[in-house]
Scaffold this motif. Structure first.
Motif, PDB file in Angstrom:
ATOM      1  N   ALA A 101     -80.175 -39.728  43.591  1.00  0.00           N
ATOM      2  CA  ALA A 101     -81.393 -40.077  42.638  1.00  0.00           C
ATOM      3  C   ALA A 101     -80.760 -40.083  41.212  1.00  0.00           C
ATOM      4  CB  ALA A 101     -82.347 -39.108  42.615  1.00  0.00           C
ATOM      5  N   ILE A 102     -81.150 -41.380  40.656  1.00  0.00           N
ATOM      6  CA  ILE A 102     -80.727 -41.650  39.381  1.00  0.00           C
ATOM      7  C   ILE A 102     -81.901 -41.910  38.260  1.00  0.00           C
ATOM      8  CG2 ILE A 102     -79.072 -42.951  37.753  1.00  0.00           C
ATOM      9  CD1 ILE A 102     -77.695 -43.621  40.332  1.00  0.00           C
ATOM     10  N   ALA A 103     -82.148 -41.275  37.410  1.00  0.00           N
ATOM     11  CA  ALA A 103     -83.358 -41.613  36.532  1.00  0.00           C
ATOM     12  C   ALA A 103     -83.042 -42.882  35.569  1.00  0.00           C
ATOM     13  CB  ALA A 103     -84.030 -40.341  35.731  1.00  0.00           C
ATOM     14  N   VAL A 104     -83.810 -43.998  35.364  1.00  0.00           N
ATOM     15  CA  VAL A 104     -83.449 -44.889  34.394  1.00  0.00           C
ATOM     16  C   VAL A 104     -84.610 -44.474  33.252  1.00  0.00           C
ATOM     17  CG1 VAL A 104     -83.715 -47.252  33.795  1.00  0.00           C
ATOM     18  CG2 VAL A 104     -83.128 -46.481  36.063  1.00  0.00           C
ATOM     19  N   VAL A 105     -84.092 -43.997  32.097  1.00  0.00           N
ATOM     20  CA  VAL A 105     -84.971 -43.568  31.183  1.00  0.00           C
ATOM     21  C   VAL A 105     -85.745 -44.752  30.448  1.00  0.00           C
ATOM     22  CG1 VAL A 105     -85.025 -42.176  28.966  1.00  0.00           C
ATOM     23  CG2 VAL A 105     -83.554 -41.510  30.718  1.00  0.00           C
ATOM     24  N   GLY A 106     -87.063 -44.634  30.536  1.00  0.00           N
ATOM     25  CA  GLY A 106     -87.769 -45.670  29.829  1.00  0.00           C
ATOM     26  C   GLY A 106     -87.760 -45.491  28.384  1.00  0.00           C
ATOM     27  N   GLN A 111     -84.686 -55.621  25.057  1.00  0.00           N
ATOM     28  CA  GLN A 111     -83.710 -55.874  26.188  1.00  0.00           C
ATOM     29  C   GLN A 111     -83.819 -54.739  27.071  1.00  0.00           C
ATOM     30  OE1 GLN A 111     -82.455 -59.077  26.168  1.00  0.00           O
ATOM     31  NE2 GLN A 111     -83.268 -59.574  24.148  1.00  0.00           N
ATOM     32  N   TRP A 112     -84.594 -53.977  27.229  1.00  0.00           N
ATOM     33  CA  TRP A 112     -84.500 -52.764  27.966  1.00  0.00           C
ATOM     34  C   TRP A 112     -85.868 -52.344  28.667  1.00  0.00           C
ATOM     35  CZ3 TRP A 112     -80.854 -50.219  30.242  1.00  0.00           C
ATOM     36  CH2 TRP A 112     -81.085 -49.084  30.996  1.00  0.00           C
ATOM     37  N   ASP A 113     -85.758 -52.615  29.950  1.00  0.00           N
ATOM     38  CA  ASP A 113     -86.930 -52.497  30.731  1.00  0.00           C
ATOM     39  C   ASP A 113     -86.511 -51.447  32.014  1.00  0.00           C
ATOM     40  OD1 ASP A 113     -89.024 -52.909  32.723  1.00  0.00           O
ATOM     41  OD2 ASP A 113     -89.456 -54.560  32.248  1.00  0.00           O
ATOM     42  N   ALA A 114     -86.835 -50.261  32.007  1.00  0.00           N
ATOM     43  CA  ALA A 114     -86.569 -49.469  33.016  1.00  0.00           C
ATOM     44  C   ALA A 114     -87.064 -49.486  34.112  1.00  0.00           C
ATOM     45  CB  ALA A 114     -87.038 -47.865  32.640  1.00  0.00           C
ATOM     46  N   GLU A 115     -88.100 -50.064  34.319  1.00  0.00           N
ATOM     47  CA  GLU A 115     -88.697 -50.609  35.635  1.00  0.00           C
ATOM     48  C   GLU A 115     -87.928 -51.436  36.333  1.00  0.00           C
ATOM     49  OE1 GLU A 115     -92.914 -51.244  35.733  1.00  0.00           O
ATOM     50  OE2 GLU A 115     -93.406 -49.194  35.161  1.00  0.00           O
ATOM     51  N   LEU A 116     -87.501 -52.493  35.453  1.00  0.00           N
ATOM     52  CA  LEU A 116     -86.755 -53.761  36.016  1.00  0.00           C
ATOM     53  C   LEU A 116     -85.368 -53.152  36.421  1.00  0.00           C
ATOM     54  CD1 LEU A 116     -86.235 -56.655  36.422  1.00  0.00           C
ATOM     55  CD2 LEU A 116     -85.435 -56.870  34.177  1.00  0.00           C
ATOM     56  N   VAL A 117     -84.612 -52.513  35.751  1.00  0.00           N
ATOM     57  CA  VAL A 117     -83.312 -51.937  36.128  1.00  0.00           C
ATOM     58  C   VAL A 117     -83.683 -50.877  37.345  1.00  0.00           C
ATOM     59  CG1 VAL A 117     -81.470 -50.555  35.338  1.00  0.00           C
ATOM     60  CG2 VAL A 117     -82.682 -51.711  33.752  1.00  0.00           C
ATOM     61  N   ALA A 118     -84.326 -50.294  37.425  1.00  0.00           N
ATOM     62  CA  ALA A 118     -84.661 -49.420  38.813  1.00  0.00           C
ATOM     63  C   ALA A 118     -85.027 -50.189  40.074  1.00  0.00           C
ATOM     64  CB  ALA A 118     -85.951 -48.533  38.336  1.00  0.00           C
ATOM     65  N   LEU A 128     -88.188 -43.281  34.379  1.00  0.00           N
ATOM     66  CA  LEU A 128     -88.425 -41.931  33.941  1.00  0.00           C
ATOM     67  C   LEU A 128     -88.911 -42.137  32.476  1.00  0.00           C
ATOM     68  CD1 LEU A 128     -88.791 -38.770  34.240  1.00  0.00           C
ATOM     69  CD2 LEU A 128     -86.468 -38.748  33.444  1.00  0.00           C
ATOM     70  N   GLU A 129     -90.025 -41.895  32.193  1.00  0.00           N
ATOM     71  CA  GLU A 129     -90.558 -41.951  30.830  1.00  0.00           C
ATOM     72  C   GLU A 129     -90.177 -40.715  30.046  1.00  0.00           C
ATOM     73  OE1 GLU A 129     -91.878 -44.555  29.211  1.00  0.00           O
ATOM     74  OE2 GLU A 129     -91.575 -45.921  31.124  1.00  0.00           O
ATOM     75  N   ALA A 130     -89.517 -41.213  28.679  1.00  0.00           N
ATOM     76  CA  ALA A 130     -89.020 -40.146  27.907  1.00  0.00           C
ATOM     77  C   ALA A 130     -89.242 -40.549  26.599  1.00  0.00           C
ATOM     78  CB  ALA A 130     -87.599 -39.651  28.179  1.00  0.00           C
ATOM     79  N   ALA A 131     -89.409 -39.718  25.417  1.00  0.00           N
ATOM     80  CA  ALA A 131     -89.835 -39.880  24.014  1.00  0.00           C
ATOM     81  C   ALA A 131     -88.244 -40.108  23.331  1.00  0.00           C
ATOM     82  CB  ALA A 131     -90.558 -38.949  23.374  1.00  0.00           C
ATOM     83  N   MET A 132     -87.636 -41.138  23.538  1.00  0.00           N
ATOM     84  CA  MET A 132     -86.517 -41.474  23.022  1.00  0.00           C
ATOM     85  C   MET A 132     -86.476 -41.722  21.457  1.00  0.00           C
ATOM     86  SD  MET A 132     -83.820 -43.257  25.779  1.00  0.00           S
ATOM     87  CE  MET A 132     -82.470 -43.205  24.315  1.00  0.00           C
ATOM     88  N   LEU A 163     -85.208 -35.494  26.828  1.00  0.00           N
ATOM     89  CA  LEU A 163     -85.142 -35.569  27.817  1.00  0.00           C
ATOM     90  C   LEU A 163     -85.188 -34.520  29.044  1.00  0.00           C
ATOM     91  CD1 LEU A 163     -81.767 -37.384  27.222  1.00  0.00           C
ATOM     92  CD2 LEU A 163     -83.741 -38.531  28.145  1.00  0.00           C
ATOM     93  N   ARG A 164     -85.182 -33.172  28.579  1.00  0.00           N
ATOM     94  CA  ARG A 164     -85.291 -32.080  29.280  1.00  0.00           C
ATOM     95  C   ARG A 164     -86.743 -32.026  29.727  1.00  0.00           C
ATOM     96  NH1 ARG A 164     -81.399 -29.464  26.271  1.00  0.00           N
ATOM     97  NH2 ARG A 164     -83.128 -28.497  24.915  1.00  0.00           N
ATOM     98  N   GLU A 165     -87.488 -32.107  28.581  1.00  0.00           N
ATOM     99  CA  GLU A 165     -88.980 -32.377  28.963  1.00  0.00           C
ATOM    100  C   GLU A 165     -89.240 -33.175  30.083  1.00  0.00           C
ATOM    101  OE1 GLU A 165     -90.694 -33.057  25.098  1.00  0.00           O
ATOM    102  OE2 GLU A 165     -90.205 -31.021  24.129  1.00  0.00           O
ATOM    103  N   ALA A 166     -88.881 -34.509  30.066  1.00  0.00           N
ATOM    104  CA  ALA A 166     -89.164 -35.469  30.808  1.00  0.00           C
ATOM    105  C   ALA A 166     -88.706 -35.098  32.235  1.00  0.00           C
ATOM    106  CB  ALA A 166     -88.298 -36.645  30.272  1.00  0.00           C
ATOM    107  N   LEU A 167     -87.552 -34.595  32.469  1.00  0.00           N
ATOM    108  CA  LEU A 167     -86.920 -33.973  33.427  1.00  0.00           C
ATOM    109  C   LEU A 167     -88.015 -33.034  34.170  1.00  0.00           C
ATOM    110  CD1 LEU A 167     -83.283 -33.719  33.077  1.00  0.00           C
ATOM    111  CD2 LEU A 167     -84.354 -35.434  34.528  1.00  0.00           C
TER     112      LEU A 167
END
Length: 405
Positions: A101-106, A111-118, A128-132, A163-167
């Protein structure tokens, strides 16, 4: 031991490799850096058309590049098969093969769409939504500027916390995190972030001009300094023989001029600035051109004739030159634009003491690792010839050591 002088023109992948192996051989080496070239625009993926030598792998490590037989590198859409990558890029191949399992961080970035990449592999990849983003302006910052913020250890620590919070919130527990281009420009921060988060973290490939090119420049500068190689800033305008040596003339804003026993020209191709498209009518509007000429020229004056397919570059049959679509992809299956350069021997030799490397070499595959390999061959040969001028007995032994770590 007395040493010969080697001047390398160009500070991209080929020029840097040539300089490093020449310096290792014992030659007093100078690199002329003319500014941004193709290597600075590098997206982080490296390809090769043949097996990569141990010497090339060694130099690649110095430049922050990992080389392997095959890799699967993520992009904003579908992955790309490659043979090497910038240290911050996440190699999907072993993870996908293991069905991990690989999480694509939203992240709300252009030019970045985590859902499209996944969607490329729904079994292994998931968003995976995270506050970057810490500040509002980071939604619109160019990738390189955004990545530079994570050179700051405190900012990288803040990202690791998010990222740890998102995990912790995620129902699926990934074995790796895939992020947009963002992990430093002074050097890759992927390894440090992975340690702080507790799972491997890495970037996807981005657009030209992003973080990988800047990380290459930083790694190159460190490698040249460590090898004791002098760097001169400026644009070379001419190369000519002078009193048994080679005279390298720089533009007015450079260091004036240099002399060397051997010169390696690795000024790049059409993107790097070593070649330019210049057909006979390029400056004319309605006037008839006075004569026909080849559609390409080397930007450095000197004994560097152009050719392709094993013969000199042909003159067009028309005063108005060749139709541009006849020399470029996708209108030609084997376009001249991909082949034009300076014909040279296998080690890049053009004349006594004069060598070419990288995309300036005619018919050389236009890949990052092929350019690196050609730089190594030219650097070793140039050092051997330069050293033979002052110390014939030690030249072969010194040059043989050039490719050893």
């Amino acid at each position: 031991m007395s040493r010969g002088d080697v001047v390398v023109i160009g500070a991209g992948a080929a020029g840097t490799a040539a300089a490093i192996v020449a310096a290792r051989a014992g030659a007093r080496t100078t690199v002329v850096d003319g500014g941004t070239g193709a290597s600075t625009l590098w997206t982080g993926a490296a390809h090769a058309t043949d097996a990569v030598s141990a010497e090339a792998r060694d130099v690649a490590v110095l430049l922050g590049v990992t080389v392997a037989r095959s890799m699967l590198l993520p992009t904003s859409a579908r992955p790309l098969v490659a043979h090497g990558h910038d240290a911050a890029i996440l190699d999907l191949d072993p993870l996908i093969s293991a069905r991990a399992a690989i999480a694509v961080v939203g992240c709300d970035r252009p030019q970045w769409d985590a859902e499209l990449v996944a969607k490329w592999d729904g079994q292994s990849l998931f968003p995976l939504e995270a506050a970057m983003l810490r500040h509002v302006d980071e939604r619109a910052l160019p990738d390189a500027d955004f990545a530079a913020r994570h050179d700051d250890p405190s900012r990288l620590g803040w990202l690791a916390d998010r990222l740890r919070e998102a995990l912790a919130r995620s129902e699926r527990k990934p074995v790796a995190l895939l992020l947009p281009p963002s992990l430093g420009v002074e050097r890759s921060r992927a390894e440090e972030l992975s340690k702080r988060v507790g799972v491997p973290c890495g970037e996807a490939l981005g657009l030209p001009g992003g973080p990988p090119g800047l990380r290459f420049e930083a790694a190159r500068n460190r490698a040249l300094a460590s090898a004791g190689i002098h760097t001169a800033r400026g644009r070379v305008t001419r190369i000519e023989p002078s009193g048994g040596k080679w005279r390298v003339t720089l533009a007015a804003n450079g260091d004036g001029g240099l002399e060397a026993d051997a010169v390696v020209v690795a000024a790049g191709g059409l993107v790097g600035g070593g070649l330019e498209y210049q057909s006979s009518e390029w400056m004319l509007a309605a006037a008839m051109p006075p004569y026909s000429r080849a559609p390409f020229r080397c930007t450095i004056d000197g004994p560097l004739p152009l050719g392709s397919r094993g013969k000199p570059l042909e003159l067009p049959g028309s005063l108005y030159g060749m139709a541009p679509e006849s020399i470029a992809w996708p209108f030609a299956s084997d376009p001249l634009m991909n082949r034009v350069g300076v014909p040279a021997a296998s080690d890049g030799r053009v004349a006594q003491g004069l060598y070419v490397a990288g995309e300036l070499v005619a018919d050389l595959p236009r890949t990052w690792l092929d350019a690196l390999e050609s730089g190594i061959r030219a650097g070793v040969a140039a050092a051997r010839e330069a050293l033979s001028v002052t110390s014939p007995q030690s030249a072969s032994a010194s040059a043989a050591s050039a490719t050893r770590p």
